[in-house]
Scaffold this active site. Structure first.
Site, PDB file in Angstrom:
ATOM      1  CG  LEU A  17      -2.131  -0.901   1.192  1.00 20.92           C
ATOM      2  CD1 LEU A  17      -2.928  -0.758   2.487  1.00 20.92           C
ATOM      3  CD2 LEU A  17      -3.022  -0.621  -0.011  1.00 20.92           C
ATOM      4  NE  ARG A  18       4.939   0.679  -3.348  1.00 21.83           N
ATOM      5  CZ  ARG A  18       5.690  -0.386  -3.485  1.00 21.83           C
ATOM      6  NH1 ARG A  18       6.230  -0.993  -2.437  1.00 21.83           N
ATOM      7  NH2 ARG A  18       5.953  -0.873  -4.681  1.00 21.83           N
ATOM      8  CG  ASN A  42       8.285  -3.427   0.761  1.00 25.87           C
ATOM      9  OD1 ASN A  42       7.091  -3.275   0.965  1.00 25.87           O
ATOM     10  ND2 ASN A  42       8.781  -3.580  -0.465  1.00 25.87           N
ATOM     11  CG  HIS A 137      11.284 -11.607  -1.672  1.00 28.49           C
ATOM     12  ND1 HIS A 137      10.497 -10.765  -2.413  1.00 28.49           N
ATOM     13  CD2 HIS A 137      12.294 -11.999  -2.496  1.00 28.49           C
ATOM     14  CE1 HIS A 137      11.005 -10.646  -3.630  1.00 28.49           C
ATOM     15  NE2 HIS A 137      12.099 -11.381  -3.709  1.00 28.49           N
ATOM     16  CG  HIS A 175       6.032 -12.797  -4.397  1.00 25.74           C
ATOM     17  ND1 HIS A 175       7.190 -13.458  -4.146  1.00 25.74           N
ATOM     18  CD2 HIS A 175       6.154 -11.608  -3.757  1.00 25.74           C
ATOM     19  CE1 HIS A 175       7.976 -12.698  -3.410  1.00 25.74           C
ATOM     20  NE2 HIS A 175       7.370 -11.584  -3.146  1.00 25.74           N
ATOM     21  CG  LEU A 220      12.653  -8.352  -8.444  1.00 26.89           C
ATOM     22  CD1 LEU A 220      13.597  -7.530  -7.578  1.00 26.89           C
ATOM     23  CD2 LEU A 220      13.426  -9.455  -9.182  1.00 26.89           C
ATOM     24  CG  HIS A 252       7.516   0.919  -8.021  1.00 27.62           C
ATOM     25  ND1 HIS A 252       8.334   1.246  -6.971  1.00 27.62           N
ATOM     26  CD2 HIS A 252       7.409  -0.442  -7.997  1.00 27.62           C
ATOM     27  CE1 HIS A 252       8.727   0.159  -6.337  1.00 27.62           C
ATOM     28  NE2 HIS A 252       8.174  -0.887  -6.928  1.00 27.62           N
TER      29      HIS A 252
END
Ligand code: NCD
Ligand code: ZN
Length: 345
Positions: A17-18, A42, A137, A175, A220, A252
């Site tokens: 969600l940033r 992150n 990840h 993912h 990624l 982004h």
């Protein structure tokens, strides 16, 4: 021909969600279709303590549209300095749903991740005792390992040793992009599961590189060859409870994607459900869509299924090619195929 499909409201088990202006622009789009989401930690700086998670959760709540029914499920970013007591307290308070393991340097904003995995054994031991899942990840960062092999090598060098040291630790491989990961999940007992993104069901590495470089398909873990995409499709559409949706919608601004060294991430929040309905219908598995988007995730996380429902109707949807944010435009993932399903208003 099925004209409409009503399913329990979906959840997104891996979402970026940033913060700030970007969050204000993208959050309503996820909240429109999803009831809960696992929120990736992150940020810069990352969400590492219970206090960080509480503050971030409150910023998300404050940015929600007035009538939204959306619960952010918070995660902590695991570092070599994470304190097991802090984790336990955050868990007891109901503040966090999982911890996130980033190998240091593996992806966007992962500099504070883990380099020496033995240094997090005490936290993993505590998480095992608490039944608190670890989201991984799954890519090694060793420059000697080819980028297309980094997931398979992660399983062998990092994940399997962690699971041998902590056999009862609940792990979600996030993912996944390879048949190696699908096979590893299939061979496991019930404490291992995997999320699969929308875009990895649709694109293979040719989409990124053949006929010109397409930065908006770069994410990624990077998309792999077609055989891997087909293995992911088979896993997602199988109904197997160990596989569920984590969109990894990772916005982004275009200015950061379209660079000589552009950011990784596909922004799929607006059109994910239309794309998934298309994918599942192509594979004759529309009846398995609900398991993937709405049932398997809650079952793994030990949460109730959502009461509310969502209806998809057979109608051509339309999506903007990009959305505006106060940070600049963000391009919406282009599935490169016609879509025939739309979320009913
Ligand atoms: C994610 C991001 O932009 O935060 N990028 C991506 O390509 N998926 C990070 C991640 O989940 O790896
Ligand atoms: Zn992600």
């Amino acid at each position: 021909m099925t004209q409409s499909l009503t399913i329990r409201r979906p959840d997104d088990w891996h979402l970026h969600l940033r913060d700030g202006a970007m969050m204000r622009a993208v959050l309503p789009l996820s909240a429109e279709h999803f009831t809960r989401a696992i929120i990736m930690p992150n940020l810069v700086p990352p969400v590492v303590t219970a206090q960080d998670a509480r503050a971030y959760r409150d910023r998300i709540r404050a940015a929600l549209p007035a009538r939204a029914d959306f619960t952010p499920l918070m995660t902590l970013y695991l570092t070599e300095n994470t304190n097991p007591d802090d984790v336990q307290k955050a868990h007891a308070e109901g503040l966090i749903t999982a911890l996130k393991l980033y190998p240091a340097g593996a992806t966007t904003n992962s500099a504070s991740g883990v380099s020496d995995f033995s240094k997090v054994d005490a936290v993993l031991e505590r998480m095992t005792a608490l039944g608190l899942p670890l989201c991984t990840h799954g890519e090694v960062t060793d420059p000697a390992v080819d980028i297309f092999d980094r997931e398979a090598v992660f399983i062998e060098r990092v994940l399997d040793p962690i699971r041998q040291r902590h056999p009862d630790l609940r792990v979600v491989m996030e993912h996944i992009t390879t048949s190696d990961a699908v096979d590893y999940v299939l061979a496991s007992k019930g404490n291992l599961a995997a999320t699969i993104t929308t875009h990895h069901l649709v694109i293979n590495r040719n989409h990124i590189l053949a006929g010109g470089i397409r930065p908006h398909y770069y994410c990624l873990p990077v998309a792999k060859r077609e055989t891997h995409r087909l293995a992911l499709r088979a896993a997602a559409t199988s109904g197997d409870a160990r596989f569920f949706l984590g969109t990894d919608s990772a916005p982004h601004k275009d200015a950061n994607k379209l660079l000589p060294c552009g950011c990784a991430g596909c922004f799929t929040a607006p059109n994910t459900l239309s794309i998934l309905a298309e994918v599942f219908e192509q594979d004759g598995a529309l009846d398995k869509l609900e398991a993937f988007t709405s049932l398997n995730g809650p079952a793994y996380y030990g949460l109730p299924v959502n009461d509310a429902t969502l209806t998809l109707i057979r109608e051509t949807p339309s999506f903007p090619s990009r959305i505006d944010t106060d940070d600049g435009p963000v391009t919406v993932f282009d599935p490169d195929m016609d879509l025939h399903w739309k979320v009913a208003p």
